[in-house]
Each structure stands twice: as structure tokens, then as C-alpha cells.
Design a protein around this motif. Structure first.
Motif, PDB file in Angstrom:
ATOM      1  N   GLU A 133     -11.489 -11.816 -20.738  1.00 57.96           N
ATOM      2  CA  GLU A 133     -10.249 -12.270 -21.344  1.00 57.96           C
ATOM      3  C   GLU A 133     -10.590 -13.198 -22.501  1.00 57.96           C
ATOM      4  O   GLU A 133     -11.403 -14.110 -22.342  1.00 57.96           O
TER       5      GLU A 133
ATOM      6  N   ASN B 169     -12.908 -24.446 -15.571  1.00 58.31           N
ATOM      7  CA  ASN B 169     -12.061 -23.286 -15.277  1.00 58.31           C
ATOM      8  C   ASN B 169     -12.647 -22.501 -14.108  1.00 58.31           C
ATOM      9  O   ASN B 169     -13.335 -21.497 -14.315  1.00 58.31           O
ATOM     10  N   PRO B 170     -12.382 -22.920 -12.875  1.00 55.62           N
ATOM     11  CA  PRO B 170     -13.015 -22.282 -11.711  1.00 55.62           C
ATOM     12  C   PRO B 170     -12.607 -20.821 -11.492  1.00 55.62           C
ATOM     13  O   PRO B 170     -13.278 -20.114 -10.753  1.00 55.62           O
ATOM     14  N   GLN B 171     -11.537 -20.365 -12.131  1.00 58.67           N
ATOM     15  CA  GLN B 171     -11.143 -18.966 -11.960  1.00 58.67           C
ATOM     16  C   GLN B 171     -12.072 -18.009 -12.701  1.00 58.67           C
ATOM     17  O   GLN B 171     -12.030 -16.814 -12.480  1.00 58.67           O
ATOM     18  N   TYR B 172     -12.923 -18.550 -13.570  1.00 58.60           N
ATOM     19  CA  TYR B 172     -13.883 -17.736 -14.321  1.00 58.60           C
ATOM     20  C   TYR B 172     -15.303 -18.041 -13.838  1.00 58.60           C
ATOM     21  O   TYR B 172     -15.589 -19.132 -13.374  1.00 58.60           O
ATOM     22  N   HIS B 173     -16.196 -17.062 -13.980  1.00 57.79           N
ATOM     23  CA  HIS B 173     -17.582 -17.256 -13.560  1.00 57.79           C
ATOM     24  C   HIS B 173     -18.583 -16.999 -14.685  1.00 57.79           C
ATOM     25  O   HIS B 173     -19.782 -17.194 -14.511  1.00 57.79           O
TER      26      HIS B 173
ATOM     27  N   ARG C 210     -14.731 -14.432 -18.056  1.00 59.75           N
ATOM     28  CA  ARG C 210     -14.351 -13.536 -16.952  1.00 59.75           C
ATOM     29  C   ARG C 210     -14.805 -14.148 -15.655  1.00 59.75           C
ATOM     30  O   ARG C 210     -15.608 -15.031 -15.598  1.00 59.75           O
TER      31      ARG C 210
END
Length: 89
Positions: free
Chosen positions: A40, A64-68, A89
């Protein structure tokens, strides 16, 4: 000789056009995503180098823990030769 009201109206119209043209031209910005699924685009910014962009994205990744994973893609624009698209992402 033009009236002051005409000059003001003309000045406002020209000013609005000067502001609107760059805003509409830049809103179509989109760089190709890196290879792979789930990427994204989260932003775009000017950096001195790809490494500077990448280093900043690695710092942002911690917030941003939703991304790795994060990376940058060079996306030069007219007037912005050092623009990089920021992807996660």
C-alpha cells in the motif's frame, strides 16, 4: 480603464487558477508498487537519497504495527527530482 471591482475579480480568478492547477496535477501521482502482493502506498516525500527514504520508512514501520515491511520507490516529478513513493505491507 478598468474599474477596481473588475481588477479585483480578475486577480481572484487568476489566483484561484494558480493554486488549483498544481493541486489537480499532483493529485494523479501514483508510482508503481514494489513486486509482490499487499503493498500500500502510504505517502510520497522528497529525500536526498533512496537510503535516506528507506531509513525513515524503517523508523515509521515501528510506529505502524499493522505493517511488517517498508520500502521506497523513486518517482521523480517535474520540479521534484528526488521524490520517493513510500510503500508498506
Amino acid at each position: 480603464m478598468k474599474s477596481m471591482r473588475t481588477r479585483i475579480a480578475l486577480g481572484l480568478a487568476v489566483g484561484a487558477a494558480v493554486i488549483a492547477v498544481p493541486l489537480t496535477a499532483s493529485s494523479a501521482f501514483a508510482a508503481d508498487p514494489p513486486a509482490g502482493d499487499g503493498w500500500e502506498q502510504v505517502g510520497a516525500e522528497s529525500y536526498d537519497s533512496w537510503q535516506a527514504c528507506y531509513d525513515q520508512m524503517q523508523e515509521d514501520l515501528k510506529l505502524n504495527p499493522q505493517y511488517h515491511e517498508a520500502t521506497c520507490v523513486s518517482a521523480p516529478q517535474q520540479g521534484l527530482p528526488n521524490l520517493y513513493a513510500e510503500w508498506m505491507r
